[in-house]
Write an enzyme that holds these catalytic residues in place. Structure first.
Site, mmCIF file in Angstrom:
data_model
loop_
_atom_site.group_PDB
_atom_site.id
_atom_site.type_symbol
_atom_site.label_atom_id
_atom_site.label_comp_id
_atom_site.label_asym_id
_atom_site.label_seq_id
_atom_site.Cartn_x
_atom_site.Cartn_y
_atom_site.Cartn_z
ATOM 1 N N GLU A 226 -0.210 103.182 38.772
ATOM 2 C CA GLU A 226 -1.634 103.276 38.425
ATOM 3 C C GLU A 226 -2.003 101.976 37.739
ATOM 4 O O GLU A 226 -1.710 101.782 36.553
ATOM 5 C CB GLU A 226 -1.876 104.487 37.503
ATOM 6 C CG GLU A 226 -1.512 105.832 38.117
ATOM 7 C CD GLU A 226 -2.441 106.227 39.257
ATOM 8 O OE1 GLU A 226 -3.559 105.695 39.345
ATOM 9 O OE2 GLU A 226 -2.044 107.075 40.078
ATOM 10 N N CYS A 260 -9.545 101.188 32.476
ATOM 11 C CA CYS A 260 -9.092 100.625 33.753
ATOM 12 C C CYS A 260 -10.176 100.666 34.822
ATOM 13 O O CYS A 260 -10.224 99.795 35.689
ATOM 14 C CB CYS A 260 -7.844 101.361 34.240
ATOM 15 S SG CYS A 260 -8.083 103.122 34.418
HETATM 16 P P1 NAD Z 1 1.089 96.658 30.457
HETATM 17 O O1 NAD Z 1 1.414 96.538 31.884
HETATM 18 O O2 NAD Z 1 1.192 95.464 29.588
HETATM 19 O O3 NAD Z 1 1.985 97.793 29.752
HETATM 20 C C1 NAD Z 1 2.162 99.067 30.304
HETATM 21 C C2 NAD Z 1 3.551 99.572 29.970
HETATM 22 O O4 NAD Z 1 4.523 98.677 30.491
HETATM 23 C C3 NAD Z 1 3.823 99.687 28.482
HETATM 24 O O5 NAD Z 1 4.490 100.905 28.246
HETATM 25 C C4 NAD Z 1 4.691 98.486 28.172
HETATM 26 O O6 NAD Z 1 5.617 98.744 27.151
HETATM 27 C C5 NAD Z 1 5.430 98.254 29.468
HETATM 28 N N1 NAD Z 1 5.726 96.840 29.700
HETATM 29 C C6 NAD Z 1 4.937 95.776 29.441
HETATM 30 N N2 NAD Z 1 5.532 94.635 29.819
HETATM 31 C C7 NAD Z 1 6.747 94.976 30.332
HETATM 32 C C8 NAD Z 1 7.832 94.242 30.894
HETATM 33 N N3 NAD Z 1 7.791 92.913 31.000
HETATM 34 N N4 NAD Z 1 8.913 94.928 31.323
HETATM 35 C C9 NAD Z 1 8.966 96.267 31.232
HETATM 36 N N5 NAD Z 1 7.958 97.006 30.689
HETATM 37 C C10 NAD Z 1 6.864 96.386 30.255
HETATM 38 O O7 NAD Z 1 -0.388 97.243 30.488
HETATM 39 P P2 NAD Z 1 -1.317 97.554 29.262
HETATM 40 O O8 NAD Z 1 -1.731 96.275 28.595
HETATM 41 O O9 NAD Z 1 -0.713 98.620 28.435
HETATM 42 O O10 NAD Z 1 -2.602 98.179 29.989
HETATM 43 C C11 NAD Z 1 -3.602 97.400 30.558
HETATM 44 C C12 NAD Z 1 -3.582 97.429 32.054
HETATM 45 O O11 NAD Z 1 -3.337 98.741 32.516
HETATM 46 C C13 NAD Z 1 -4.906 97.023 32.667
HETATM 47 O O12 NAD Z 1 -4.656 96.241 33.796
HETATM 48 C C14 NAD Z 1 -5.522 98.343 33.083
HETATM 49 O O13 NAD Z 1 -6.458 98.250 34.110
HETATM 50 C C15 NAD Z 1 -4.319 99.123 33.476
HETATM 51 N N6 NAD Z 1 -4.548 100.563 33.375
HETATM 52 C C16 NAD Z 1 -4.597 101.274 34.522
HETATM 53 C C17 NAD Z 1 -4.860 102.635 34.457
HETATM 54 C C18 NAD Z 1 -4.943 103.466 35.705
HETATM 55 O O14 NAD Z 1 -4.970 104.671 35.576
HETATM 56 N N7 NAD Z 1 -4.997 102.886 36.880
HETATM 57 C C19 NAD Z 1 -5.045 103.247 33.225
HETATM 58 C C20 NAD Z 1 -4.951 102.474 32.076
HETATM 59 C C21 NAD Z 1 -4.706 101.119 32.158
#
Ligand code: NAD
Length: 472
Positions: A226, A260
């Site tokens: 997602e 998002c």
């Molecule tokens: P993110 O990708 O930075 O983090 C999400 C998860 O991934 C967290 O639990 C984090 O600990 C983990 N993570 C981060 N970097 C990592 C790495 N290098 N290796 C392994 N794990 C890692 O995203 P965010 O900043 O938490 O959220 C923002 C993004 O999420 C935006 O792009 C937004 O559009 C998207 N989003 C999508 C939805 C949806 O339902 N489609 C909902 C909410 C947010």
């Protein structure tokens, strides 16, 4: 469950396991015990999840306020109510969803029973984002419980108060063996991702989505991703601009733009672009007052890193393009609801997902140019079309691809459990909400159940074939 330490422990006949392996080993053992299989057990767990939400409402709202300064009503509407509706819907329907289904039979199956069993995958890894930390994790957990799976839940380290609270409440209310919370940042998550899960449900950025999918590929683990993207709004010249502004300003600045499915940019018909900018300005003032920083109805940017990221987009955008807002205060992680006009496709603000309270407006000649621009970008998570002309709406619907669409409003296609929610292309894969979560987490296992009689009916299929006279 405190912050996970990456230690190795002696385990099970001296096999060394780190904390992540141990957690998975224990959760898998719980799944294999068969405890999740009776639907009555699942309903009981779903009721406990409802109790968790009802009995801890103030603590949950408080945590969201501490992490993101989310206004209370916003948290109730966009986090708690969404999950409660998901849980109530699952409790009502899980009995039906879990039953085998009976497809129509092919001629060669006339002597058989033919059906499809609903089988849980096993242990699901839930990795989640910080922007709707309760809604996303608990909505997914509803589907995980309903479908008879177990879960290891990895909330975001960027919403620490909410994540810590969930790590306390989940084992208090739900089965401790089946549903476990693993807290940690990137190093801990990297260790976790080395393990073999039965499904990974990841919510976050497209960039990290690729890391997750690569890790999953090592084990051929299926993934639901997602993700995000730049969700466009097209405003046609026949629209009621006051109404457009009311709806777009609400959806854009909800959670201070950290949604998002938030409108990322507006493509507005040339003829009405100045009037739209006026209406956007008036509406921002109507909702948040002349000094929005004083408004209790605006959340804050999650952390300094995201603040700086958004501020650098603002610094790269010429001052004369600023139409509304523009104020920032790093110490308060505050960025005013901001609108930019006269934006061009190549401008820095059009490069990536904004995920903050700044809204670029691009003038276009009409629906054709809007379609061309949308199709020149990655496929977005959402598309919003404002038009009275159904012909224009149909053109946008049929000539573009996006995760979902709301016509003449924003966010609404993602707000209900009767529609599948998910992205397409760069905005994700797989879908969830309501029964779609159940289906996404269920292996549909076809069964042909044949008796040990009627062997003569099958004789034609056996060798030696040369003796057969197969006239079709
Ligand atoms: P993110 O990708 O930075 O983090 C999400 C998860 O991934 C967290 O639990 C984090 O600990 C983990 N993570 C981060 N970097 C990592 C790495 N290098 N290796 C392994 N794990 C890692 O995203 P965010 O900043 O938490 O959220 C923002 C993004 O999420 C935006 O792009 C937004 O559009 C998207 N989003 C999508 C939805 C949806 O339902 N489609 C909902 C909410 C947010």
């Amino acid at each position: 469950f405190g912050l996970v330490k990456l230690q190795s422990v002696a385990w099970n006949n001296n096999v060394e396991m780190n904390t992540a392996q141990q957690l998975l080993f224990n959760t898998r053992a719980a799944f294999k015990s068969g405890i999740t299989l009776p639907v009555e057990w699942r309903i009981e767990q779903l009721n406990r999840l409802l109790d968790l939400l009802n009995e801890n409402e103030n603590a949950l709202l408080d945590a969201l306020h501490k992490d993101l300064r989310k206004p209370k009503l916003e948290s109730i509407e966009t986090e708690l109510i969404v999950v409660k509706n998901e849980a109530i819907n699952a409790i009502k329907n899980v009995q039906t969803w879990s039953k085998p289904t009976y497809p129509s039979k092919a001629f060669v199956q006339m002597i058989d029973s033919v059906y499809i069993l609903k089988e849980p995958y096993g242990v699901v890894l839930v990795m989640s984002a910080w922007n709707y930390p309760i809604q996303i994790i608990f909505s997914q957990l509803v589907g995980i419980i309903a479908s008879g799976n177990c879960a290891i839940i990895k909330p975001s380290e960027l919403s620490p108060v909410t994540s810590e609270l969930m790590s306390k409440l989940i084992p208090q209310y739900l089965d401790k063996e089946c549903f476990r919370v693993y807290l940690g940042g990137i190093p801990e998550t990297t260790v976790l991702l080395k393990e073999r899960f039965d499904m990974i449900m990841y919510t976050g950025s497209s960039m990290v989505g690729k890391i997750v999918m690569k890790a999953a590929a090592e084990h051929l683990t299926p993934v639901i991703l997602e993700l995000g993207g730049k969700s466009p709004v097209y405003v046609h010249k026949d629209s009621d601009l006051k109404l457009v502004a009311k709806r777009v300003v609400w959806g854009k600045f909800l959670n201070l733009g950290q949604t998002c499915t938030a409108p990322d940019y507006i493509l507005c018909h040339n003829n009405v672009v100045d009037s739209l900018i006026d209406e956007l300005r008036k509406t921002v003032e109507e909702y948040f007052g002349s000094d929005p920083k004083e408004s209790p109805d605006l959340a804050r940017i999650v952390n300094a890193r995201n603040f700086k990221r958004i501020e650098s987009i603002m610094s790269a955008t010429p001052k004369e393009k600023l139409a509304v807002g523009g104020e920032t205060d790093e110490s308060a992680l505050y960025i005013a609801p901001t609108v930019y006009k006269d934006i061009q496709l190549g401008d820095p603000i059009m490069e990536g997902e904004i995920f903050g309270p700044i809204l670029p407006v691009l003038a276009v000649n009409g629906a054709d140019e809007a379609v061309e621009i949308i199709n020149s970008q990655e496929k977005p998570l959402a598309l919003y079309i404002f038009a009275k002309s159904d012909k224009v709406v149909q053109q946008l619907l049929s000539c573009t691809s996006s995760g979902g669409v709301t016509v003449n409003d924003v966010l609404m296609h993602a707000a209900s459990h009767n529609l599948p929610f998910g992205g397409v292309g760069n905005s994700g894969m797989g879908r969830y909400h309501g029964k779609y979560t159940f289906d996404a987490l269920t292996h549909e296992k076809p069964v042909v159940y044949r008796g040990q009689n009627f062997e003569s009916l099958l004789s034609a299929r056996y060798p030696p074939y040369s003796e057969k006279n197969l006239s079709m």
